[in-house]
Design a protein around this motif. Sequence first.
Motif, PDB file in Angstrom:
ATOM      1  N   ARG A  63     -27.675  -5.096 -54.521  1.00 32.28           N
ATOM      2  CA  ARG A  63     -28.471  -4.102 -55.254  1.00 32.28           C
ATOM      3  C   ARG A  63     -27.872  -2.709 -55.088  1.00 32.28           C
ATOM      4  O   ARG A  63     -27.793  -1.945 -56.056  1.00 32.28           O
ATOM      5  CB  ARG A  63     -29.927  -4.137 -54.773  1.00 32.28           C
ATOM      6  N   CYS A  64     -27.452  -2.369 -53.882  1.00 31.17           N
ATOM      7  CA  CYS A  64     -26.807  -1.064 -53.658  1.00 31.17           C
ATOM      8  C   CYS A  64     -25.545  -0.954 -54.509  1.00 31.17           C
ATOM      9  O   CYS A  64     -25.285   0.087 -55.128  1.00 31.17           O
ATOM     10  CB  CYS A  64     -26.496  -0.859 -52.180  1.00 31.17           C
ATOM     11  N   HIS A  65     -24.773  -2.017 -54.549  1.00 34.02           N
ATOM     12  CA  HIS A  65     -23.561  -2.045 -55.382  1.00 34.02           C
ATOM     13  C   HIS A  65     -23.930  -1.856 -56.853  1.00 34.02           C
ATOM     14  O   HIS A  65     -23.317  -1.043 -57.562  1.00 34.02           O
ATOM     15  CB  HIS A  65     -22.811  -3.359 -55.169  1.00 34.02           C
ATOM     16  N   ASN A  66     -24.931  -2.589 -57.328  1.00 35.94           N
ATOM     17  CA  ASN A  66     -25.358  -2.490 -58.728  1.00 35.94           C
ATOM     18  C   ASN A  66     -25.861  -1.095 -59.081  1.00 35.94           C
ATOM     19  O   ASN A  66     -25.721  -0.655 -60.225  1.00 35.94           O
ATOM     20  CB  ASN A  66     -26.454  -3.512 -59.033  1.00 35.94           C
ATOM     21  N   ASP A  67     -26.460  -0.418 -58.106  1.00 34.41           N
ATOM     22  CA  ASP A  67     -26.993   0.934 -58.332  1.00 34.41           C
ATOM     23  C   ASP A  67     -25.937   2.010 -58.084  1.00 34.41           C
ATOM     24  O   ASP A  67     -26.256   3.200 -58.032  1.00 34.41           O
ATOM     25  CB  ASP A  67     -28.209   1.185 -57.431  1.00 34.41           C
ATOM     26  N   GLN A 114     -31.945   2.588 -48.355  1.00 32.39           N
ATOM     27  CA  GLN A 114     -32.356   1.813 -49.526  1.00 32.39           C
ATOM     28  C   GLN A 114     -33.317   0.690 -49.151  1.00 32.39           C
ATOM     29  O   GLN A 114     -34.260   0.404 -49.896  1.00 32.39           O
ATOM     30  CB  GLN A 114     -31.128   1.261 -50.255  1.00 32.39           C
ATOM     31  N   PHE A 115     -33.102   0.089 -48.001  1.00 30.83           N
ATOM     32  CA  PHE A 115     -34.038  -0.943 -47.568  1.00 30.83           C
ATOM     33  C   PHE A 115     -35.432  -0.361 -47.405  1.00 30.83           C
ATOM     34  O   PHE A 115     -36.408  -0.919 -47.905  1.00 30.83           O
ATOM     35  CB  PHE A 115     -33.584  -1.589 -46.259  1.00 30.83           C
ATOM     36  N   ARG A 116     -35.539   0.769 -46.706  1.00 32.08           N
ATOM     37  CA  ARG A 116     -36.852   1.399 -46.488  1.00 32.08           C
ATOM     38  C   ARG A 116     -37.506   1.770 -47.818  1.00 32.08           C
ATOM     39  O   ARG A 116     -38.695   1.560 -48.010  1.00 32.08           O
ATOM     40  CB  ARG A 116     -36.720   2.638 -45.607  1.00 32.08           C
ATOM     41  N   LEU A 117     -36.704   2.307 -48.743  1.00 27.77           N
ATOM     42  CA  LEU A 117     -37.249   2.698 -50.048  1.00 27.77           C
ATOM     43  C   LEU A 117     -37.744   1.472 -50.821  1.00 27.77           C
ATOM     44  O   LEU A 117     -38.838   1.490 -51.396  1.00 27.77           O
ATOM     45  CB  LEU A 117     -36.199   3.453 -50.860  1.00 27.77           C
ATOM     46  N   HIS A 118     -36.942   0.415 -50.835  1.00 22.94           N
ATOM     47  CA  HIS A 118     -37.351  -0.801 -51.551  1.00 22.94           C
ATOM     48  C   HIS A 118     -38.577  -1.441 -50.901  1.00 22.94           C
ATOM     49  O   HIS A 118     -39.510  -1.862 -51.592  1.00 22.94           O
ATOM     50  CB  HIS A 118     -36.201  -1.818 -51.607  1.00 22.94           C
ATOM     51  N   LEU A 119     -38.580  -1.520 -49.589  1.00 19.49           N
ATOM     52  CA  LEU A 119     -39.709  -2.135 -48.896  1.00 19.49           C
ATOM     53  C   LEU A 119     -41.002  -1.390 -49.185  1.00 19.49           C
ATOM     54  O   LEU A 119     -42.014  -1.998 -49.561  1.00 19.49           O
ATOM     55  CB  LEU A 119     -39.446  -2.174 -47.390  1.00 19.49           C
ATOM     56  N   HIS A 120     -40.985  -0.100 -49.052  1.00 15.09           N
ATOM     57  CA  HIS A 120     -42.210   0.670 -49.260  1.00 15.09           C
ATOM     58  C   HIS A 120     -42.632   0.690 -50.732  1.00 15.09           C
ATOM     59  O   HIS A 120     -43.822   0.619 -51.032  1.00 15.09           O
ATOM     60  CB  HIS A 120     -42.058   2.081 -48.685  1.00 15.09           C
ATOM     61  N   THR A 142     -26.748   4.169 -45.966  1.00 19.32           N
ATOM     62  CA  THR A 142     -27.245   3.855 -47.315  1.00 19.32           C
ATOM     63  C   THR A 142     -28.090   2.579 -47.291  1.00 19.32           C
ATOM     64  O   THR A 142     -29.165   2.536 -47.886  1.00 19.32           O
ATOM     65  CB  THR A 142     -26.068   3.697 -48.300  1.00 19.32           C
ATOM     66  N   LEU A 143     -27.622   1.553 -46.604  1.00 19.01           N
ATOM     67  CA  LEU A 143     -28.375   0.300 -46.545  1.00 19.01           C
ATOM     68  C   LEU A 143     -29.738   0.499 -45.878  1.00 19.01           C
ATOM     69  O   LEU A 143     -30.755  -0.005 -46.384  1.00 19.01           O
ATOM     70  CB  LEU A 143     -27.583  -0.776 -45.802  1.00 19.01           C
ATOM     71  N   VAL A 144     -29.766   1.235 -44.785  1.00 18.30           N
ATOM     72  CA  VAL A 144     -31.032   1.483 -44.094  1.00 18.30           C
ATOM     73  C   VAL A 144     -31.988   2.253 -44.996  1.00 18.30           C
ATOM     74  O   VAL A 144     -33.158   1.892 -45.136  1.00 18.30           O
ATOM     75  CB  VAL A 144     -30.797   2.236 -42.759  1.00 18.30           C
TER      76      VAL A 144
END
Length: 128
Positions: free
Chosen positions: A81-85, A97-103, A93-95
């Motif tokens: 998903r990070c690659h696609n975005d 984006q994970f927090r943003l997606h989770l919330h 970035t992974l940390v």
Amino acid sequence: METPIERIRLSQTAKEQLIKLKRITKIDQWNILCRWAFCRSLAEPTPPSPLPIPQDSNVEMSWRVFGGEISDILLLALKQRCHNDNLGTDTETLVTQFRLHLHRGIGYLAGDPNIKKIEDLIELATKN
């Protein structure tokens, strides 16, 4: 697979939303609901808004508890998903984006008036 995400701590708002989801769906484990929420956000075509998310609740879990047997698959989904975005796949970035997606996913599930029982989650995941 080595994960850049060691521990996950939720915001107080997310905790309250998860309590509501636990009551509605009868799913007792935070981590299972969080997996549903993460996947719900990944299914959205747009990236999550880069908002600051406080870590002010007492709900905390390790990545392995969050992901369980599918933790490697969830990490690969996040990286893709990070690659696609057009974002990087570095640790920060992974940390983030994970927090943003989770919330975002928790908010979507908790705010969905059509989710009244566990079967509604399954229907949501299998439509289209």
